[in-house]
Write a protein that holds these residues in place. Structure first.
Motif, PDB file in Angstrom:
ATOM      1  N   LEU A 133      24.320  16.326  16.041  1.00  0.00           N
ATOM      2  CA  LEU A 133      24.743  16.146  14.355  1.00  0.00           C
ATOM      3  C   LEU A 133      23.841  16.917  13.336  1.00  0.00           C
ATOM      4  O   LEU A 133      24.120  17.521  12.211  1.00  0.00           O
ATOM      5  CB  LEU A 133      24.647  14.567  13.894  1.00  0.00           C
ATOM      6  CG  LEU A 133      25.896  13.939  14.700  1.00  0.00           C
ATOM      7  CD1 LEU A 133      25.806  12.395  14.301  1.00  0.00           C
ATOM      8  CD2 LEU A 133      27.284  14.524  14.615  1.00  0.00           C
ATOM      9  N   ASP A 134      22.639  17.194  13.868  1.00  0.00           N
ATOM     10  CA  ASP A 134      21.691  17.813  12.977  1.00  0.00           C
ATOM     11  C   ASP A 134      21.276  19.023  13.753  1.00  0.00           C
ATOM     12  O   ASP A 134      20.170  18.796  14.464  1.00  0.00           O
ATOM     13  CB  ASP A 134      20.346  16.971  12.574  1.00  0.00           C
ATOM     14  CG  ASP A 134      19.599  17.481  11.326  1.00  0.00           C
ATOM     15  OD1 ASP A 134      19.866  18.633  11.305  1.00  0.00           O
ATOM     16  OD2 ASP A 134      18.765  16.786  10.974  1.00  0.00           O
ATOM     17  N   PRO A 135      21.618  20.186  13.899  1.00  0.00           N
ATOM     18  CA  PRO A 135      21.451  21.177  14.836  1.00  0.00           C
ATOM     19  C   PRO A 135      20.003  21.708  14.457  1.00  0.00           C
ATOM     20  O   PRO A 135      19.131  22.054  15.251  1.00  0.00           O
ATOM     21  CB  PRO A 135      22.331  22.190  14.437  1.00  0.00           C
ATOM     22  CG  PRO A 135      23.673  21.567  13.860  1.00  0.00           C
ATOM     23  CD  PRO A 135      23.160  20.490  13.064  1.00  0.00           C
ATOM     24  N   SER A 136      19.474  21.655  13.063  1.00  0.00           N
ATOM     25  CA  SER A 136      18.028  22.263  12.767  1.00  0.00           C
ATOM     26  C   SER A 136      17.101  21.440  13.361  1.00  0.00           C
ATOM     27  O   SER A 136      16.063  21.971  13.719  1.00  0.00           O
ATOM     28  CB  SER A 136      18.109  22.451  11.238  1.00  0.00           C
ATOM     29  OG  SER A 136      17.938  21.277  10.653  1.00  0.00           O
ATOM     30  N   ASN A 137      17.394  20.157  13.754  1.00  0.00           N
ATOM     31  CA  ASN A 137      16.355  19.468  14.209  1.00  0.00           C
ATOM     32  C   ASN A 137      16.562  19.144  15.712  1.00  0.00           C
ATOM     33  O   ASN A 137      15.556  18.349  16.223  1.00  0.00           O
ATOM     34  CB  ASN A 137      16.296  17.895  13.681  1.00  0.00           C
ATOM     35  CG  ASN A 137      15.903  18.025  12.326  1.00  0.00           C
ATOM     36  OD1 ASN A 137      14.761  18.816  11.770  1.00  0.00           O
ATOM     37  ND2 ASN A 137      16.094  16.967  11.256  1.00  0.00           N
ATOM     38  N   ARG A 164      28.048  17.347   9.062  1.00  0.00           N
ATOM     39  CA  ARG A 164      27.404  18.568   8.908  1.00  0.00           C
ATOM     40  C   ARG A 164      26.794  18.917   7.343  1.00  0.00           C
ATOM     41  O   ARG A 164      25.915  19.605   7.279  1.00  0.00           O
ATOM     42  CB  ARG A 164      28.546  19.800   9.102  1.00  0.00           C
ATOM     43  CG  ARG A 164      28.766  19.710  10.767  1.00  0.00           C
ATOM     44  CD  ARG A 164      27.736  20.434  11.677  1.00  0.00           C
ATOM     45  NE  ARG A 164      28.211  20.494  13.008  1.00  0.00           N
ATOM     46  CZ  ARG A 164      27.999  19.578  13.866  1.00  0.00           C
ATOM     47  NH1 ARG A 164      27.335  18.681  13.408  1.00  0.00           N
ATOM     48  NH2 ARG A 164      28.460  19.772  15.075  1.00  0.00           N
ATOM     49  N   ALA A 165      27.557  18.396   6.437  1.00  0.00           N
ATOM     50  CA  ALA A 165      27.337  18.519   5.087  1.00  0.00           C
ATOM     51  C   ALA A 165      25.844  17.759   4.852  1.00  0.00           C
ATOM     52  O   ALA A 165      25.047  18.430   4.068  1.00  0.00           O
ATOM     53  CB  ALA A 165      28.353  18.022   4.290  1.00  0.00           C
ATOM     54  N   GLU A 166      25.646  16.485   5.503  1.00  0.00           N
ATOM     55  CA  GLU A 166      24.637  15.789   5.201  1.00  0.00           C
ATOM     56  C   GLU A 166      23.247  16.557   5.778  1.00  0.00           C
ATOM     57  O   GLU A 166      22.306  16.470   5.105  1.00  0.00           O
ATOM     58  CB  GLU A 166      24.807  14.496   5.634  1.00  0.00           C
ATOM     59  CG  GLU A 166      25.816  13.598   4.654  1.00  0.00           C
ATOM     60  CD  GLU A 166      25.788  12.353   5.349  1.00  0.00           C
ATOM     61  OE1 GLU A 166      25.072  11.776   6.424  1.00  0.00           O
ATOM     62  OE2 GLU A 166      26.719  11.496   4.796  1.00  0.00           O
ATOM     63  N   ALA A 167      23.392  17.118   6.986  1.00  0.00           N
ATOM     64  CA  ALA A 167      22.220  17.446   7.858  1.00  0.00           C
ATOM     65  C   ALA A 167      22.292  19.226   7.550  1.00  0.00           C
ATOM     66  O   ALA A 167      21.521  19.650   8.359  1.00  0.00           O
ATOM     67  CB  ALA A 167      22.478  17.034   8.937  1.00  0.00           C
ATOM     68  N   TYR A 168      22.983  19.803   6.661  1.00  0.00           N
ATOM     69  CA  TYR A 168      22.908  21.240   6.475  1.00  0.00           C
ATOM     70  C   TYR A 168      21.703  21.658   6.274  1.00  0.00           C
ATOM     71  O   TYR A 168      20.831  21.057   5.471  1.00  0.00           O
ATOM     72  CB  TYR A 168      23.824  21.447   5.438  1.00  0.00           C
ATOM     73  CG  TYR A 168      23.767  23.163   5.121  1.00  0.00           C
ATOM     74  CD1 TYR A 168      24.524  24.085   5.936  1.00  0.00           C
ATOM     75  CD2 TYR A 168      22.779  23.861   4.162  1.00  0.00           C
ATOM     76  CE1 TYR A 168      24.385  25.313   5.684  1.00  0.00           C
ATOM     77  CE2 TYR A 168      22.779  25.148   4.229  1.00  0.00           C
ATOM     78  CZ  TYR A 168      23.795  25.843   4.746  1.00  0.00           C
ATOM     79  OH  TYR A 168      23.674  27.268   4.887  1.00  0.00           O
ATOM     80  N   ALA A 298      30.579  25.352   0.050  1.00  0.00           N
ATOM     81  CA  ALA A 298      32.025  24.927   0.410  1.00  0.00           C
ATOM     82  C   ALA A 298      31.929  23.536   1.145  1.00  0.00           C
ATOM     83  O   ALA A 298      32.641  22.827   1.174  1.00  0.00           O
ATOM     84  CB  ALA A 298      32.782  25.842   1.102  1.00  0.00           C
ATOM     85  N   LEU A 299      30.891  23.689   1.988  1.00  0.00           N
ATOM     86  CA  LEU A 299      30.783  22.509   2.931  1.00  0.00           C
ATOM     87  C   LEU A 299      30.240  21.103   2.294  1.00  0.00           C
ATOM     88  O   LEU A 299      30.782  20.096   2.296  1.00  0.00           O
ATOM     89  CB  LEU A 299      29.674  22.738   4.172  1.00  0.00           C
ATOM     90  CG  LEU A 299      29.347  21.563   4.987  1.00  0.00           C
ATOM     91  CD1 LEU A 299      30.672  21.358   6.001  1.00  0.00           C
ATOM     92  CD2 LEU A 299      28.299  22.027   6.057  1.00  0.00           C
ATOM     93  N   LYS A 300      29.392  21.518   1.280  1.00  0.00           N
ATOM     94  CA  LYS A 300      28.832  20.431   0.354  1.00  0.00           C
ATOM     95  C   LYS A 300      29.841  19.855  -0.512  1.00  0.00           C
ATOM     96  O   LYS A 300      29.388  18.973  -0.981  1.00  0.00           O
ATOM     97  CB  LYS A 300      27.506  20.631  -0.079  1.00  0.00           C
ATOM     98  CG  LYS A 300      26.225  21.067   0.809  1.00  0.00           C
ATOM     99  CD  LYS A 300      25.106  21.676   0.184  1.00  0.00           C
ATOM    100  CE  LYS A 300      24.102  21.535   1.306  1.00  0.00           C
ATOM    101  NZ  LYS A 300      22.692  22.095   0.479  1.00  0.00           N
ATOM    102  N   PHE A 301      30.812  20.633  -0.934  1.00  0.00           N
ATOM    103  CA  PHE A 301      31.968  20.044  -1.853  1.00  0.00           C
ATOM    104  C   PHE A 301      32.381  18.837  -1.612  1.00  0.00           C
ATOM    105  O   PHE A 301      32.544  17.841  -2.312  1.00  0.00           O
ATOM    106  CB  PHE A 301      33.112  20.917  -1.965  1.00  0.00           C
ATOM    107  CG  PHE A 301      34.020  20.734  -2.950  1.00  0.00           C
ATOM    108  CD1 PHE A 301      33.880  21.028  -4.293  1.00  0.00           C
ATOM    109  CD2 PHE A 301      35.295  19.952  -2.593  1.00  0.00           C
ATOM    110  CE1 PHE A 301      34.752  20.714  -5.360  1.00  0.00           C
ATOM    111  CE2 PHE A 301      36.143  19.717  -3.531  1.00  0.00           C
ATOM    112  CZ  PHE A 301      36.151  20.145  -4.831  1.00  0.00           C
ATOM    113  N   GLY A 302      32.619  18.463  -0.063  1.00  0.00           N
ATOM    114  CA  GLY A 302      33.187  17.333   0.384  1.00  0.00           C
ATOM    115  C   GLY A 302      34.821  16.964   0.615  1.00  0.00           C
ATOM    116  O   GLY A 302      35.315  17.352  -0.463  1.00  0.00           O
TER     117      GLY A 302
END
Length: 347
Positions: A133-137, A164-168, A298-302
């Motif tokens: 869910l959080d690829p960067s971590n 993905r938007a929350e963990a971008y 676009a992803l964070k638009f929701g």
């Protein structure tokens, strides 16, 4: 050329890579990046085939990480690393190492992968299925400049988009976004040909296809108009209708291959808009390793905001007609009337 290594180490794998290059007569390393594929045994073949096809455009060292589940408690406490080294024709235009992890080493895959990365070269990590869910971590994701996931492979794609938007984090991307690149290019080109103002948009596509939601969010974010999401039988995206004050602009594709672009006042045009293979999508993602700000916006638009009316734009004071007041501007109290001045005393 294939070299099988059982119960091995990263040092022995590096030696096998050097041995394989010398055996085929190419001792120099001419690869531009390291592609790490984190997958399961079921999807390993298709993922590796797509990576090998993409390596014709981007020569790379491909590391396939497969976590093998232990069958007994004894196997869970022991650690083992098996590897299959491929060089030459069987590895595309680069090198391939298939890593199978057993036991406790499954939880320390980054320790196995780190010594095998190409020095001074970018790292891309791709999860064809079961992405974190959080690829960067993620321990492997933290090694990469670019992290590629695919929400289309998730059980609940729409919920996956919200996560993905929350963990971008800059560097994250999604193959569901890559699939709509031709659609975005075609719609942008259609709007460049007219001077009309878009009032509303409708995106039509099959259910549980996150590419449809991403395209709808991109249009809503860029055009600042309400966007409706409609369900069709597919395949994939089937149509986009943009209503303007000059007439509708429609891009429809019913067969997954050939689309028709209709613009008011112009003849209909046939457009090649076929559904692309995974190898083409990966090759496109490897062309750019910088953060994709358009995808992030676009992803964070929701998804939950799709269909909402557009927010009213504040009127500039210089353009506001005299005597009128902006709706967002608080009303000012009317000035109190001054008392009449006393008449001067008669001389």
């Amino acid at each position: 050329m294939k070299i099988d290594l059982t119960d091995t180490t990263s040092s022995k794998i590096n030696k096998a890579l050097v041995q394989g290059r010398r055996a085929i007569g190419t001792p120099a390393v001419g690869m531009v990046l390291t592609l790490v594929i984190v997958t399961d045994e079921e999807n390993a073949y298709d993922s590796l085939k797509a990576a090998n096809d993409a390596s014709r455009e981007h020569p790379s060292r491909t590391l396939v990480v497969i976590r093998r589940a232990a069958r007994s408690p004894r196997d869970r406490t022991s650690s083992r690393l098996d590897a299959e080294v491929r060089v030459g024709v069987e590895a595309g235009t680069g090198e391939t190492v298939i890593l199978r992890l057993y036991g406790e080493v499954i939880n320390h895959a980054q320790s196995v992968v780190l010594p095998l990365l190409l020095p001074d070269a970018p790292v891309v990590v791709w999860w064809p299925v079961n992405a974190p869910l959080d690829p960067s971590n993620d321990p492997l994701g933290s090694l990469a400049q670019r992290r590629v996931t695919d929400t289309y492979a998730a059980e609940q794609p729409i919920h996956e988009l919200a996560a993905r938007a929350e963990a971008y984090h800059p560097g994250d991307t999604d193959l569901s976004w890559t699939r709509i690149t031709p659609w975005r290019s075609m719609l942008a080109a259609a709007l460049d040909q007219v001077t009309c103002k878009v009032t509303s948009v409708e995106v039509e596509g099959e259910e549980f296809n996150p590419s449809c939601e991403l395209l709808a969010m991109w249009l809503a974010d860029r055009l600042d108009v309400p966007v409706k999401r409609s369900i069709s039988t597919g395949p994939g995206l089937t149509g986009v209708r943009m209503d303007t004050d000059c007439g509708p602009i429609v891009l429809g594709r019913s067969d997954g291959s050939l689309a028709t672009l209709s613009v008011q006042g112009q003849p209909d045009r046939a457009v090649a808009l076929k559904r692309r293979e995974t190898a083409e999508l990966i090759a496109e993602e490897l062309r750019r390793l910088d953060p994709d700000d358009t995808y992030a916006s676009a992803l964070k638009f929701g998804v939950e905001r799709l269909g909402e009316p557009a927010k009213p734009t504040a009127v500039n004071a210089a353009e506001q007609p005299p005597g009128e007041q902006s709706a967002d501007e608080p009303k000012k109290a009317a000035p109190a009337k001054k008392a009449p001045a006393k008449k001067a005393a008669a001389k």
